[in-house]
Motif scaffolding. Structure first.
Motif, PDB file in Angstrom:
ATOM      1  N   PRO A  78       0.827  -1.215   0.000  1.00  0.00           N
ATOM      2  CA  PRO A  78       0.000   0.000   0.000  1.00  0.00           C
ATOM      3  C   PRO A  78       0.858   1.261   0.000  1.00  0.00           C
ATOM      4  O   PRO A  78       2.010   1.229   0.439  1.00  0.00           O
ATOM      5  CB  PRO A  78      -0.810  -0.107   1.300  1.00  0.00           C
ATOM      6  CG  PRO A  78      -0.238  -1.217   2.084  1.00  0.00           C
ATOM      7  CD  PRO A  78       0.703  -2.001   1.237  1.00  0.00           C
ATOM      8  N   LEU A  79       0.292   2.355  -0.483  1.00  0.00           N
ATOM      9  CA  LEU A  79       0.996   3.636  -0.446  1.00  0.00           C
ATOM     10  C   LEU A  79       0.636   4.380   0.827  1.00  0.00           C
ATOM     11  O   LEU A  79      -0.522   4.373   1.251  1.00  0.00           O
ATOM     12  CB  LEU A  79       0.600   4.490  -1.653  1.00  0.00           C
ATOM     13  CG  LEU A  79       1.447   4.206  -2.894  1.00  0.00           C
ATOM     14  CD1 LEU A  79       0.874   3.059  -3.666  1.00  0.00           C
ATOM     15  CD2 LEU A  79       1.560   5.435  -3.734  1.00  0.00           C
ATOM     16  N   ALA A  80       1.614   5.066   1.409  1.00  0.00           N
ATOM     17  CA  ALA A  80       1.360   5.841   2.627  1.00  0.00           C
ATOM     18  C   ALA A  80       0.649   7.145   2.279  1.00  0.00           C
ATOM     19  O   ALA A  80      -0.124   7.667   3.075  1.00  0.00           O
ATOM     20  CB  ALA A  80       2.674   6.126   3.341  1.00  0.00           C
ATOM     21  N   ALA A  81       0.890   7.662   1.098  1.00  0.00           N
ATOM     22  CA  ALA A  81       0.283   8.934   0.701  1.00  0.00           C
ATOM     23  C   ALA A  81       0.252   9.010  -0.817  1.00  0.00           C
ATOM     24  O   ALA A  81       1.038   8.355  -1.491  1.00  0.00           O
ATOM     25  CB  ALA A  81       1.091  10.099   1.260  1.00  0.00           C
ATOM     26  N   VAL A  82      -0.671   9.825  -1.333  1.00  0.00           N
ATOM     27  CA  VAL A  82      -0.710  10.069  -2.775  1.00  0.00           C
ATOM     28  C   VAL A  82       0.155  11.303  -3.032  1.00  0.00           C
ATOM     29  O   VAL A  82      -0.287  12.443  -2.874  1.00  0.00           O
ATOM     30  CB  VAL A  82      -2.153  10.281  -3.269  1.00  0.00           C
ATOM     31  CG1 VAL A  82      -2.168  10.465  -4.779  1.00  0.00           C
ATOM     32  CG2 VAL A  82      -3.037   9.098  -2.876  1.00  0.00           C
ATOM     33  N   ASP A  83       1.399  11.053  -3.379  1.00  0.00           N
ATOM     34  CA  ASP A  83       2.361  12.146  -3.561  1.00  0.00           C
ATOM     35  C   ASP A  83       2.587  12.390  -5.062  1.00  0.00           C
ATOM     36  O   ASP A  83       2.019  11.690  -5.895  1.00  0.00           O
ATOM     37  CB  ASP A  83       3.669  11.810  -2.822  1.00  0.00           C
ATOM     38  CG  ASP A  83       4.245  10.474  -3.263  1.00  0.00           C
ATOM     39  OD1 ASP A  83       3.807   9.945  -4.322  1.00  0.00           O
ATOM     40  OD2 ASP A  83       5.134   9.955  -2.569  1.00  0.00           O
ATOM     41  N   PRO A  84       3.399  13.389  -5.399  1.00  0.00           N
ATOM     42  CA  PRO A  84       3.629  13.683  -6.831  1.00  0.00           C
ATOM     43  C   PRO A  84       4.161  12.475  -7.610  1.00  0.00           C
ATOM     44  O   PRO A  84       3.802  12.276  -8.773  1.00  0.00           O
ATOM     45  CB  PRO A  84       4.662  14.818  -6.795  1.00  0.00           C
ATOM     46  CG  PRO A  84       4.428  15.487  -5.478  1.00  0.00           C
ATOM     47  CD  PRO A  84       4.027  14.396  -4.529  1.00  0.00           C
TER      48      PRO A  84
END
Ligand code: NI
Length: 170
Positions: free
Chosen positions: A20-26
Motif C-alpha cells: 500500500p501507499l502511505a500517501a498520494v504524492d507527486p
C-alpha cells in the motif's frame, strides 16, 4: 506522456503482493499518468501498477463506457462481493494473445483513495465490476487464469506457450 514497459507473464513482479501507499504524492500521480498512457497505448480497459513493474497498490480503469469517467484508485479494497456470479471474457495486457471466460461475482463494492488522495466508494456491476476485480487481483499477484478450473488453466497456458512474445535477451 510516458509509456512504460508492460511486464509479461513470467516476470516475478506479477506474482508479488503489492504494498500500500502511505500517501498520494507527486511520484504517485506521475505513476498514475504514465499508467493511463500505457493502458491507452495498449488499448486496455484497466492496468495495475505491478504490470509496469511497480509493486504498489495502484490501478487505473477505463471501461470505455460513456457513463464512466476514467479513474485511478490507490490502495483499493474490496469491501463487498455480490453473491450472484457472472461469466465474461477476460484477457490481460501481461498475457497477450490469450483470453477465456471467467466467472466472478457480478457486483462489487470498492473503497480506495482517488488520485487526489480523497476517499472514494464505488459500487459497480457489469464490465466495471469485472475490471475492478481483475485489476485488484493483480495487486495480490493473482492473474485471471488463476480463476479458471485447473483444466481450463492448463489449456490456456499451453495456448500461451505458442503465442507468447520471445523473452528479451538481457
Ligand atoms: Ni490483467
Amino acid at each position: 506522456m510516458a509509456i512504460r514497459e508492460i511486464r509479461i507473464l513470467g516476470d516475478p513482479v506479477l506474482r508479488q503482493k503489492a504494498e500500500p501507499l502511505a500517501a498520494v504524492d507527486p511520484e504517485t500521480r506521475q505513476l498514475i499518468a504514465d499508467m493511463f498512457d500505457t493502458m491507452y497505448d495498449a488499448d486496455g480497459v484497466g492496468l495495475a501498477a505491478p504490470q509496469v513493474g511497480v509493486a504498489r497498490r495502484v490501478i487505473v480503469v477505463d471501461p470505455r463506457d460513456e457513463n464512466v469517467q476514467p479513474f485511478a484508485l490507490v490502495n483499493p479494497v474490496i469491501v463487498e462481493l455480490g453473491r450472484e456470479l457472472a461469466r465474461g471474457e477476460e484477457g490481460c495486457l501481461s498475457i497477450p494473445g490469450v483470453k477465456d471466460i471467467v466467472e466472478r461475482p457480478a457486483t462489487v463494492v470498492v473503497e480506495a483513495l482517488d488520485r487526489e488522495g480523497a476517499p472514494v466508494h464505488i459500487a459497480a456491476e457489469g464490465l466495471l465490476a469485472r475490471v475492478l476485480q481483475h485489476e485488484i487481483d493483480h495487486l495480490d499477484g493473482i492473474l485471471f487464469f488463476d480463476r479458471l478450473s485447473p483444466l481450463k488453466r492448463k489449456m490456456l497456458l499451453s495456448r500461451w506457450q505458442k503465442v507468447r512474445p520471445e523473452p528479451k535477451a538481457s
